[in-house]
Design an enzyme around this catalytic site. Structure first.
Site, PDB file in Angstrom:
ATOM      1  N   CYS A  93       0.842  -1.190   0.000  1.00  0.00           N
ATOM      2  CA  CYS A  93       0.000   0.000   0.000  1.00  0.00           C
ATOM      3  C   CYS A  93       0.879   1.242   0.000  1.00  0.00           C
ATOM      4  O   CYS A  93       2.049   1.208   0.362  1.00  0.00           O
ATOM      5  CB  CYS A  93      -0.864   0.038   1.255  1.00  0.00           C
ATOM      6  SG  CYS A  93      -2.157  -1.184   1.226  1.00  0.00           S
TER       7      CYS A  93
ATOM      8  N   GLY B  92      -2.470   5.348  -2.779  1.00  0.00           N
ATOM      9  CA  GLY B  92      -3.244   4.167  -3.153  1.00  0.00           C
ATOM     10  C   GLY B  92      -2.503   2.878  -2.856  1.00  0.00           C
ATOM     11  O   GLY B  92      -1.273   2.863  -2.747  1.00  0.00           O
ATOM     12  N   CYS B  93      -3.231   1.816  -2.747  1.00  0.00           N
ATOM     13  CA  CYS B  93      -2.607   0.514  -2.538  1.00  0.00           C
ATOM     14  C   CYS B  93      -2.045   0.003  -3.847  1.00  0.00           C
ATOM     15  O   CYS B  93      -2.451   0.411  -4.919  1.00  0.00           O
ATOM     16  CB  CYS B  93      -3.636  -0.481  -2.028  1.00  0.00           C
ATOM     17  SG  CYS B  93      -4.154  -0.124  -0.360  1.00  0.00           S
ATOM     18  N   GLY B  94      -1.141  -0.920  -3.747  1.00  0.00           N
ATOM     19  CA  GLY B  94      -0.710  -1.667  -4.920  1.00  0.00           C
ATOM     20  C   GLY B  94       0.030  -0.797  -5.899  1.00  0.00           C
ATOM     21  O   GLY B  94       1.150  -0.389  -5.653  1.00  0.00           O
TER      22      GLY B  94
END
Lengths: 268, 268
Positions: A93, B92-94
């Protein structure tokens, strides 16, 4: 507006953009709550392996008027263009971008063989975290990381991105805790145990990581490779140790709960 | 090993590294479950504003033997070095890395004025998602995104990073759904409504976003600026609409629950 059509006043977390300049060269822009920007920037440089120790840094000056963190190094960063050229967008994240290939680093990592924790200590840590998390409770949408020495909480950090939180802890350790042996250090994160999170913990010399969340395949691979004790799904008295369970002393085994039995049965 | 000291067999999500090459030039490495790599790569290029439409792409060839996605464009990508030089690590994640400054884009976005949803439709969507999520249920540690047309589920994507999931949906839309009016499209995500997630939805022309999670300050700012209906904390019959509630028709108001009253009282 809620499902009743009523208006509520709620808290939400702020994201501040902080652009990091190293020796006047723009490096990266981090989105952060901004509580501990100097430790964040230092930890970021350390965890990205752009500097080997805090002593390579002359100063870090944060100016929120221009949302800039100006890093002055003593001798410059060798081959910084080349080392920051390769972009890997990771699973983690928040600060999901690593420079170069951290995986190359992990075979050089030696974690303290004696490091471990007792089950009772794990429960104490989970409970300490449960009572903390001010921003999460009021606003949600943040991740928390914490560093424990034994059962003693040393630092608790919340940020919009969990990688900012762990980097802030790395920066704090480098400034305040560099010489303490790592054997009794425990790292806690609310986020998933991705490869990047496991590597960062190992880079800090911490051999035991506790997460409220789960683990990914690469996170597990790295934990096994470096001998890190990876514990996830840690809530109340429940947990799953994904790797190196020999580092855990089961001194506080709870009575099997229906939930635990059910979970074991469904094997998820 | 669980808290009983018993061994369990569990599922965990895989992360595969997929390195994207555009006209033989390495662009980025994505960590992904890899279910729909071609749509992911197309959606990534679209959401990063490196291509304006799928028609600019000649072919995308994915080879898992070498974990590579080879993109062939019809006319090359203009100023790609320059446009991919600036690195912003987002909340944001990822897939937490955006090239350039997406914020510059948002004032050009026009969302359909008539777009909206009924409360009953929202509940139907949340229930459809509840019954789905195969990987999440078996392995956890993944994010899900979905595209709905009215109450009809058009595409459901899970990935280790929620930005991979939304980019995959963007890629699918560009290939299969480009000409459909966006007024009845609803975007669902399990992830937080960060600025990047809200912008990506707006770029897809979708004016209503539902999240199981909360929103951040910049996510809220962007939603207000583009007129996007941002709904979070959507579970069972509960939700919070953070921006543009006028797009919601309250046709299925539940009886006030103790939980809702308590939440309203504590204002979180």
């Amino acid at each position: 507006m809620n499902e009743q059509g009523a208006r509520e006043t709620i808290a939400i977390p702020a994201e501040r953009d902080l652009t990091v300049y190293v020796d006047k060269r723009e490096l990266v822009t981090l989105m952060t709550l901004g509580a501990r920007p100097e430790w964040l920037v230092l930890g970021y440089l350390l965890n990205q392996r752009l500097v080997a120790s805090a002593s390579e840094i002359e100063s870090i000056t944060v100016d929120w008027d221009v949302n800039a963190a100006s890093v002055k190094t003593r001798a410059g960063i060798d081959r910084i263009e080349e080392r920051t050229a390769k972009r890997v967008v990771t699973t983690g994240c928040g600060q999901g971008s690593v420079f170069g290939n951290l995986m190359d680093e992990i075979d050089n990592i030696r974690l303290p063989a004696e490091a471990g924790l007792k089950q009772s200590q794990l429960y104490s840590i989970v409970n300490t975290i449960r009572l903390k998390e001010s921003t999460y409770k009021s606003a949600g949408s943040v991740h928390a990381c914490a560093l424990f020495h034994g059962e003693a909480l040393q630092l608790f950090v919340e940020d919009v991105g969990r990688h900012n939180a762990v980097d802030t802890i790395a920066g704090w350790m480098a400034m305040n805790d560099a010489s303490t042996p790592r054997g009794e250090k425990i790292f806690y994160t609310t986020g998933r145990l991705t490869s990047e999170m496991v590597i960062k913990s190992a880079q800090m010399g911490v051999a035991v990581v506790i997460s409220r969340s789960g683990i990914t395949q690469m996170g597990l691979d790295v934990a096994r490779r470096v001998g890190l004790c990876a514990i996830g799904r840690a809530t109340n008295q429940r947990f799953l140790c994904y790797a190196n369970p020999q580092r855990i002393v089961l001194d506080a085994m709870p009575a099997p709960s229906p939930v635990a039995r059910e979970r074991a049965a469904s094997s998820t």
